[in-house]
Design a protein around this motif. Structure first.
Motif, PDB file in Angstrom:
ATOM      1  N   ALA A 166       0.748  -1.470   0.319  1.00 39.89           N
ATOM      2  CA  ALA A 166       0.110  -0.311  -0.574  1.00 39.89           C
ATOM      3  C   ALA A 166       1.247   1.219   0.319  1.00 39.89           C
ATOM      4  O   ALA A 166       0.562   2.452  -0.530  1.00 39.89           O
ATOM      5  N   ALA A 167       1.627   1.239   0.779  1.00 38.36           N
ATOM      6  CA  ALA A 167       2.359   2.670   1.020  1.00 38.36           C
ATOM      7  C   ALA A 167       3.294   2.199  -0.424  1.00 38.36           C
ATOM      8  O   ALA A 167       3.628   3.580  -1.185  1.00 38.36           O
ATOM      9  N   SER A 168       4.283   1.584  -1.075  1.00 41.48           N
ATOM     10  CA  SER A 168       4.628   2.465  -2.660  1.00 41.48           C
ATOM     11  C   SER A 168       3.213   1.988  -3.265  1.00 41.48           C
ATOM     12  O   SER A 168       4.116   2.964  -4.349  1.00 41.48           O
ATOM     13  N   SER A 169       2.428   1.502  -3.334  1.00 40.60           N
ATOM     14  CA  SER A 169       1.683   2.241  -4.700  1.00 40.60           C
ATOM     15  C   SER A 169       1.029   3.016  -4.433  1.00 40.60           C
ATOM     16  O   SER A 169       0.230   3.745  -5.419  1.00 40.60           O
ATOM     17  N   ALA A 170       0.430   3.708  -3.047  1.00 41.34           N
ATOM     18  CA  ALA A 170      -0.399   4.640  -3.501  1.00 41.34           C
ATOM     19  C   ALA A 170      -0.071   6.407  -3.555  1.00 41.34           C
ATOM     20  O   ALA A 170      -0.479   6.648  -4.153  1.00 41.34           O
ATOM     21  N   PRO A 171       1.230   6.055  -3.546  1.00 41.18           N
ATOM     22  CA  PRO A 171       1.896   7.485  -5.234  1.00 41.18           C
ATOM     23  C   PRO A 171       1.215   7.386  -5.908  1.00 41.18           C
ATOM     24  O   PRO A 171       1.184   8.652  -6.367  1.00 41.18           O
ATOM     25  N   ALA A 172       0.954   6.496  -6.690  1.00 40.62           N
ATOM     26  CA  ALA A 172       0.959   6.502  -8.355  1.00 40.62           C
ATOM     27  C   ALA A 172      -0.165   5.767  -8.332  1.00 40.62           C
ATOM     28  O   ALA A 172      -0.431   7.216  -9.254  1.00 40.62           O
ATOM     29  N   ILE A 173      -0.908   5.898  -7.242  1.00 41.49           N
ATOM     30  CA  ILE A 173      -2.338   6.308  -7.718  1.00 41.49           C
ATOM     31  C   ILE A 173      -2.968   7.409  -7.302  1.00 41.49           C
ATOM     32  O   ILE A 173      -3.220   7.973  -8.232  1.00 41.49           O
ATOM     33  N   LEU A 174      -2.446   7.527  -6.443  1.00 42.34           N
ATOM     34  CA  LEU A 174      -2.485   9.276  -6.212  1.00 42.34           C
ATOM     35  C   LEU A 174      -1.935  10.569  -6.874  1.00 42.34           C
ATOM     36  O   LEU A 174      -2.741  11.523  -7.290  1.00 42.34           O
ATOM     37  N   LEU A 175      -0.990  10.325  -7.589  1.00 42.21           N
ATOM     38  CA  LEU A 175      -0.570  10.968  -8.905  1.00 42.21           C
ATOM     39  C   LEU A 175      -1.046  11.310  -9.455  1.00 42.21           C
ATOM     40  O   LEU A 175      -1.078  12.384 -10.708  1.00 42.21           O
ATOM     41  N   SER A 176      -1.938   9.563  -9.964  1.00 39.74           N
ATOM     42  CA  SER A 176      -3.027  10.242 -11.353  1.00 39.74           C
ATOM     43  C   SER A 176      -3.731  10.818 -11.327  1.00 39.74           C
ATOM     44  O   SER A 176      -5.232  11.486 -12.188  1.00 39.74           O
ATOM     45  N   ILE A 177      -4.427  11.326  -9.819  1.00 40.54           N
ATOM     46  CA  ILE A 177      -5.861  11.874  -9.215  1.00 40.54           C
ATOM     47  C   ILE A 177      -5.508  13.410  -8.867  1.00 40.54           C
ATOM     48  O   ILE A 177      -6.360  13.899  -9.668  1.00 40.54           O
ATOM     49  N   THR A 187       2.612  14.745  -2.675  1.00 38.40           N
ATOM     50  CA  THR A 187       2.296  13.158  -2.173  1.00 38.40           C
ATOM     51  C   THR A 187       2.833  12.048  -2.046  1.00 38.40           C
ATOM     52  O   THR A 187       3.301  11.486  -1.325  1.00 38.40           O
ATOM     53  N   TYR A 188       4.104  12.863  -3.237  1.00 34.53           N
ATOM     54  CA  TYR A 188       5.227  11.976  -3.232  1.00 34.53           C
ATOM     55  C   TYR A 188       5.806  11.801  -2.450  1.00 34.53           C
ATOM     56  O   TYR A 188       6.535  10.618  -1.784  1.00 34.53           O
ATOM     57  N   LEU A 189       6.699  13.102  -1.345  1.00 40.42           N
ATOM     58  CA  LEU A 189       7.125  13.214   0.113  1.00 40.42           C
ATOM     59  C   LEU A 189       6.298  12.406   0.645  1.00 40.42           C
ATOM     60  O   LEU A 189       7.037  11.669   1.818  1.00 40.42           O
ATOM     61  N   ALA A 190       5.156  11.895   0.880  1.00 39.01           N
ATOM     62  CA  ALA A 190       3.690  11.853   1.497  1.00 39.01           C
ATOM     63  C   ALA A 190       4.150  10.533   1.555  1.00 39.01           C
ATOM     64  O   ALA A 190       4.489   9.416   2.627  1.00 39.01           O
ATOM     65  N   GLY A 191       4.362   9.704   0.038  1.00 41.63           N
ATOM     66  CA  GLY A 191       4.396   8.609   0.105  1.00 41.63           C
ATOM     67  C   GLY A 191       6.350   7.958   0.672  1.00 41.63           C
ATOM     68  O   GLY A 191       5.560   6.518   1.290  1.00 41.63           O
ATOM     69  N   ILE A 192       7.150   8.688   0.736  1.00 44.41           N
ATOM     70  CA  ILE A 192       8.178   7.752   0.894  1.00 44.41           C
ATOM     71  C   ILE A 192       8.618   7.609   2.547  1.00 44.41           C
ATOM     72  O   ILE A 192       8.746   7.128   2.833  1.00 44.41           O
ATOM     73  N   LEU A 193       7.895   9.319   2.807  1.00 39.50           N
ATOM     74  CA  LEU A 193       7.407   8.992   4.355  1.00 39.50           C
ATOM     75  C   LEU A 193       6.969   7.788   5.337  1.00 39.50           C
ATOM     76  O   LEU A 193       7.209   7.460   6.173  1.00 39.50           O
ATOM     77  N   LEU A 225      16.529   2.793  11.876  1.00 40.66           N
ATOM     78  CA  LEU A 225      16.293   4.372  11.287  1.00 40.66           C
ATOM     79  C   LEU A 225      17.488   3.812  10.369  1.00 40.66           C
ATOM     80  O   LEU A 225      16.653   4.837   9.343  1.00 40.66           O
ATOM     81  N   VAL A 226      18.264   3.883  10.583  1.00 38.69           N
ATOM     82  CA  VAL A 226      19.391   4.103  10.067  1.00 38.69           C
ATOM     83  C   VAL A 226      19.990   2.855   8.431  1.00 38.69           C
ATOM     84  O   VAL A 226      19.155   3.039   7.370  1.00 38.69           O
ATOM     85  N   SER A 227      19.134   2.073   9.357  1.00 38.40           N
ATOM     86  CA  SER A 227      18.276   1.229   8.040  1.00 38.40           C
ATOM     87  C   SER A 227      17.318   1.092   7.170  1.00 38.40           C
ATOM     88  O   SER A 227      17.157   0.620   6.512  1.00 38.40           O
ATOM     89  N   ALA A 228      16.213   2.099   7.871  1.00 45.35           N
ATOM     90  CA  ALA A 228      14.710   1.733   7.217  1.00 45.35           C
ATOM     91  C   ALA A 228      15.660   3.257   5.825  1.00 45.35           C
ATOM     92  O   ALA A 228      14.707   2.975   4.977  1.00 45.35           O
ATOM     93  N   CYS A 229      16.560   4.265   5.878  1.00 43.58           N
ATOM     94  CA  CYS A 229      16.676   5.388   5.710  1.00 43.58           C
ATOM     95  C   CYS A 229      17.497   4.577   4.404  1.00 43.58           C
ATOM     96  O   CYS A 229      17.495   4.817   3.257  1.00 43.58           O
ATOM     97  N   THR A 230      18.468   4.154   5.080  1.00 42.01           N
ATOM     98  CA  THR A 230      18.799   3.080   3.891  1.00 42.01           C
ATOM     99  C   THR A 230      18.386   2.105   2.495  1.00 42.01           C
ATOM    100  O   THR A 230      19.119   2.426   1.800  1.00 42.01           O
ATOM    101  N   LEU A 231      17.759   1.361   3.133  1.00 46.48           N
ATOM    102  CA  LEU A 231      16.953   1.007   2.188  1.00 46.48           C
ATOM    103  C   LEU A 231      16.165   1.294   1.228  1.00 46.48           C
ATOM    104  O   LEU A 231      15.535   1.455   0.247  1.00 46.48           O
ATOM    105  N   GLU A 232      15.266   2.456   1.684  1.00 45.13           N
ATOM    106  CA  GLU A 232      14.840   3.354   1.534  1.00 45.13           C
ATOM    107  C   GLU A 232      15.836   3.818   0.014  1.00 45.13           C
ATOM    108  O   GLU A 232      15.154   3.698  -1.096  1.00 45.13           O
ATOM    109  N   LEU A 233      16.424   5.171   0.117  1.00 44.22           N
ATOM    110  CA  LEU A 233      18.004   5.122  -1.167  1.00 44.22           C
ATOM    111  C   LEU A 233      18.173   4.250  -1.795  1.00 44.22           C
ATOM    112  O   LEU A 233      17.299   4.357  -3.070  1.00 44.22           O
ATOM    113  N   PHE A 234      17.982   2.806  -1.144  1.00 42.00           N
ATOM    114  CA  PHE A 234      18.578   1.879  -1.761  1.00 42.00           C
ATOM    115  C   PHE A 234      17.257   1.328  -2.542  1.00 42.00           C
ATOM    116  O   PHE A 234      17.385   1.418  -4.492  1.00 42.00           O
TER     117      PHE A 234
END
Length: 320
Positions: A166-177, A187-193, A225-234
């Motif tokens: 849901a977190a990964s697909s929500a921004p793509a859905i909302l960007l089209s709306i 919306t893109y920033l909220a999806g990343i957060l 927190l470090v792992s989550a941020c690193t994973l998101e960047l990855f």
């Protein structure tokens, strides 16, 4: 034995004078972190099909009268992986294989298949538990406790998957709306957060529950927190890396190579966060040598002159 003890004490005193980041790097390397990351990557790869069978087996029982919903979930799981043809094609094959296999079975065979899949995929969390034993220098759990924890973590992981999707697909859905550049950026920033929050919860649960010692949020939040941020960047950069440097890999071989590389980096991030927690918040210091050499010294310190003699076999010690 006394000489070894003195040398170890002298080493520990000299280490205290070394800069923290150098001691942390020594701990990371001497604990064979990169080797254990490769082991976890392999376990992730072989656990992929059992996890898919477990997920779709449970979903099949819950949503057996809603095939459209099942297909929608399948597509979202496939699209949640890195956006390149080889990876998504391979994931689709795994998902279809798991789903079709369950749909062919009937009655008790479905339940047996789900139970076996749960047991097989839970081996992944036992492998993570073994890595935490090295990171935190703690003994292994008894067999039953170890398996109960692994199965519990697997169910938690399965529950987290819909949130990740849901977190990964929500921004793509909302960007089209949502119209307008400002709304799209927000919306893109909220999806990343949101994705960061879900990843943080996953890592925090692993670091809190899996090590065989009493843990707290105070000693686990930083690594999570470090792992989550690193994973998101990855996750953001990995598809670019695949397109630029791995474009020649194709088909099932390409899928295996790309997915194994993806899992290897994920496992490295997971162990990195655990090492941060252990070193900076629990004050676990590095081994004076690599893990293999350290075990060799331990073998000598316990008076096991013969390589074939067990370290703690008191009967054999009395006979000699």
């Amino acid at each position: 034995m006394m000489d070894n003890l003195k040398s170890t004490t002298a080493f520990q005193q000299s280490q205290r004078k070394t800069k923290p980041y150098r001691r942390f790097l020594r701990k990371f390397l001497n604990d064979w972190s990169l080797n254990f990351a490769a082991m976890l990557a392999y376990n992730l790869l072989i656990a992929l099909l059992p996890i898919a069978v477990a997920i779709f087996g449970i979903l099949g029982l819950v949503l057996k009268n809603h095939p459209d919903v099942q297909n929608d979930v399948k597509n979202k799981i496939i699209n949640s992986f890195p956006d390149d043809n080889s990876t998504q094609t391979g994931i689709k094959q795994v998902v279809d294989l798991a789903f079709d296999q369950l749909s062919k079975d009937a009655g008790g065979l479905v339940a047996i298949g789900i139970v076996l899949a749960i047991f097989g995929s839970s081996r992944l969390f036992i492998a993570i538990d073994k890595c935490m034993n090295i990171v935190y220098r703690v003994p292994e759990r008894p067999f039953i406790r170890e398996n109960v924890l692994a199965i519990g973590m697997l169910f938690f992981f399965i529950l987290m998957i819909p949130l990740m999707i849901a977190a990964s697909s929500a921004p793509a859905i909302l960007l089209s709306i949502i119209p307008g550049g400002g709304g799209r950026f927000g919306t893109y920033l909220a999806g990343i957060l949101v994705s960061l929050l879900v990843a943080f919860i996953l890592f925090e649960a692993i670091y809190w529950f899996i090590p065989n010692k009493k843990m707290s949020f105070k000693t686990t939040w930083c690594g999570a927190l470090v792992s989550a941020c690193t994973l998101e960047l990855f996750i953001i950069l990995f598809p670019l890396y695949v397109r630029k440097f791995m474009g020649n890999y194709a088909g099932q071989i390409g899928f295996a190579v790309i997915l194994l590389l993806f899992f290897y980096y994920f496992a490295t991030i997971l162990i990195l966060g655990a090492q941060i927690n252990a070193f900076f918040y629990d004050d676990y210091q590095p081994l004076f040598e690599g893990l293999g050499t350290y075990i060799s010294h331990m073998h000598d310190e316990h008076g096991a002159n013969s390589p074939k003699k067990p370290l703690y076999d008191k009967d054999s010690e009395l006979q000699q």
